[in-house]
Design an enzyme around this catalytic site. Structure first.
Site, short mmCIF file in Angstrom:
data_model
loop_
_atom_site.label_atom_id
_atom_site.label_comp_id
_atom_site.label_asym_id
_atom_site.label_seq_id
_atom_site.Cartn_x
_atom_site.Cartn_y
_atom_site.Cartn_z
N GLU A 171 0.78 -0.67 0.26
CA GLU A 171 -0.01 -0.03 0.32
C GLU A 171 0.67 1.42 0.41
O GLU A 171 0.69 2.50 0.95
CB GLU A 171 -1.22 -0.21 1.14
CG GLU A 171 -1.84 -1.11 1.23
CD GLU A 171 -3.26 -0.97 2.52
OE1 GLU A 171 -3.24 0.11 2.68
OE2 GLU A 171 -4.05 -1.73 2.54
N GLU A 365 -5.34 -8.51 1.09
CA GLU A 365 -6.02 -8.52 2.45
C GLU A 365 -7.44 -7.84 2.07
O GLU A 365 -7.43 -7.15 1.17
CB GLU A 365 -5.37 -6.80 2.64
CG GLU A 365 -3.99 -7.24 3.73
CD GLU A 365 -3.34 -5.63 3.93
OE1 GLU A 365 -3.81 -4.89 4.91
OE2 GLU A 365 -2.31 -5.39 4.25
#
Ligand code: FCB
Length: 459
Positions: A171, A365
């Site tokens: 991320e 995720e």
């Protein structure tokens, strides 16, 4: 339409089921075996930055309990485990000599996993930048990209004979925009130009590490992004559609395009020029960033809706979005206040599949925070809300596959409750409950549910 939860669905053969964690969120042992300080050690000690001043000093004490934790993973039937390496354990100073004791820990962890038949999936950077690099500019400095590639190589040298799947960054949107624009994450800087520099240097670091790891023989390599599932509040309003396009540019295409097409989108570069002369973007950088990857990791939690609203202030995480409103969630939310909309995940995956054809995807995720603790027996944690969230999102993944998306696996966030960044220990994402006083782990109902899913390769 997501399948109603009564219909049974089966995933393709070989679909990979795992769970994910990150070093600073679970390891603890913050000063052991030569680990240097990271930006999160500094940030968590800065008054007012993290809920109740919580730090990752102890966290889940996984550094000492990894054997039991791996045994627990095996009991749950996990096929793969995604974890991150703490850069400050490997090169305490960011650059400089490698700390063998830091590598030893991951060496033991990888052996333990493999011994139990669990595939290790390594993430090289999940936000714990060595503080000494931040002191030299952090991700606003080009040198950090080169330091990252050197560090990646040092890790590969030790683990490369036993780890097949490598992820460069987790991320980068969070590292860049939460770290350097809104400042709600470490290092807590609020400066739009720094945020855009950070985006570029993170991507360059990804590219340089990719180059280095390819030379070293890595064949399964990727990066994990958290694209926004962003939609216009009113799809018939031109102004709302334009607002969504800008947000999509700042949050999604700024990463997708250079990684998957080898160049930044023109409209995004034009937008950044409002804040910067772009002198940090050098000839050749985009080619380095755009080398082929084998898998794109997607982290997804929640959708967002935007609309044009002249006069409203910009969103601090998206520089230059004055006049755009990010709508508050309309329906049910998790304990994070994040809207729950599984169908938005299907849309997001399909969009990537359509706009960037040929991309192999993995959900690296997905999960939900709920405050549930043990019931009166003390041995059971009934978390029906999390079970429902996972059920809905797994069906959404299955829908995407049915529509042709090349999705190869799913990693639940998270294996166990852990240090949720600025929220400290106040938000619980685990399928396993952690009692932070005793470090006892109790699998929640959602863990049992997930085990069943894995066993059946479906729902
Ligand atoms: C993601 C992070 C992960 C965790 C979840 C809830 O943005 O990658 O570490 O905090 O959110």
């Amino acid at each position: 339409m997501t399948n109603p939860s009564t219909q049974s669905v089966t995933f393709p053969e070989g679909f990979l089921w795992g769970s994910a964690t990150a070093s600073y969120q679970i390891e603890g042992a913050a000063r052991e075996d030569g680990r240097g300080p990271s930006i999160w050690d500094t940030f968590s000690r800065t008054p007012g930055k993290v809920h109740a001043g919580h730090t990752g000093d102890v966290a889940c004490d996984h550094y000492h309990r990894y054997r039991d934790d791996v045994a627990m993973m095996a009991d749950l039937g996990l096929q793969a485990y995604r974890f991150s390496i703490a850069w400050p354990r490997i090169r305490p100073d960011g650059t400089g000599p490698v700390n063998p004791a830091g590598l030893d820990f991951y060496d033991r962890l990888v052996d333990e996993l493999r011994g139990k038949g669990i595939t290790p999936v390594v993430t090289l950077y999940h936000w714990d930048l060595p503080q000494s690099l931040e002191d030299r500019g952090g991700w606003t400095s080009r040198d950090t990209s080169y330091a990252f590639a050197d560090y990646a190589l040092a890790v590969h040298k030790r683990l490369g004979d036993r780890v097949e799947t490598w992820t460069t960054l987790n991320e980068p949107w969070c590292s860049a925009y939460l770290g350097y624009a809104s400042g709600v994450h470490a290092p807590g800087i609020q400066d739009p130009e720094s945020a855009f520099k950070a985006v570029h240097h993170l991507l360059l670091g990804h590219g340089l590490a990719t180059e280095a790891l390819r030379d070293a023989g890595v064949r399964q390599l990727g990066i994990t992004l958290n694209p926004a599932a962003v939609s216009p509040a009113d799809p018939d309003s031109e102004a709302d559609v334009a607002a969504a396009h800008l947000v999509d540019g700042l949050q999604n295409r700024i990463f997708f395009d250079p990684i998957l097409r080898g160049s930044y989108p023109d409209d995004v570069l034009r937008h950044i020029r409002r804040f910067s002369d772009l002198n940090w973007l050098r000839t050749g950088d985009e080619t380095i960033i755009g080398q082929p990857i084998d898998v794109l990791g997607i982290n997804y939690y929640s959708p967002s809706y935007v609309r044009s609203k002249p006069g409203i202030e910009g969103n601090p995480t998206a520089p230059g979005t004055e006049g755009i409103e990010f709508l508050p969630p309309a329906g049910p939310v998790t304990d994070m206040g994040w809207a729950i909309e599984p169908a938005a995940l299907t849309r997001l995956l399909e969009r990537i599949h359509t706009d960037y054809p040929g991309t192999t995807l993995m959900i690296t995720e997905n999960g939900a925070a709920y405050p549930t603790g043990p019931d009166e027996t003390g041995d059971r944690v009934p978390d029906a809300d999390r079970v429902a969230y996972l059920d809905g999102h797994l069906r959404a993944c299955h829908d995407a596959i049915a529509r042709g998306v090349d999705l190869r696996g799913y990693f639940v966030w998270s294996l166990m409750d852990n240090y949720e960044w600025a929220e400290g220990y106040n938000k619980r994402f685990g399928v396993v409950y952690v009692d932070y006083d005793t470090q006892r782990r109790i699998p929640k109902d959602s863990a049992r549910f997930y085990s069943e899913v894995i066993r059946n390769n479906g729902l």
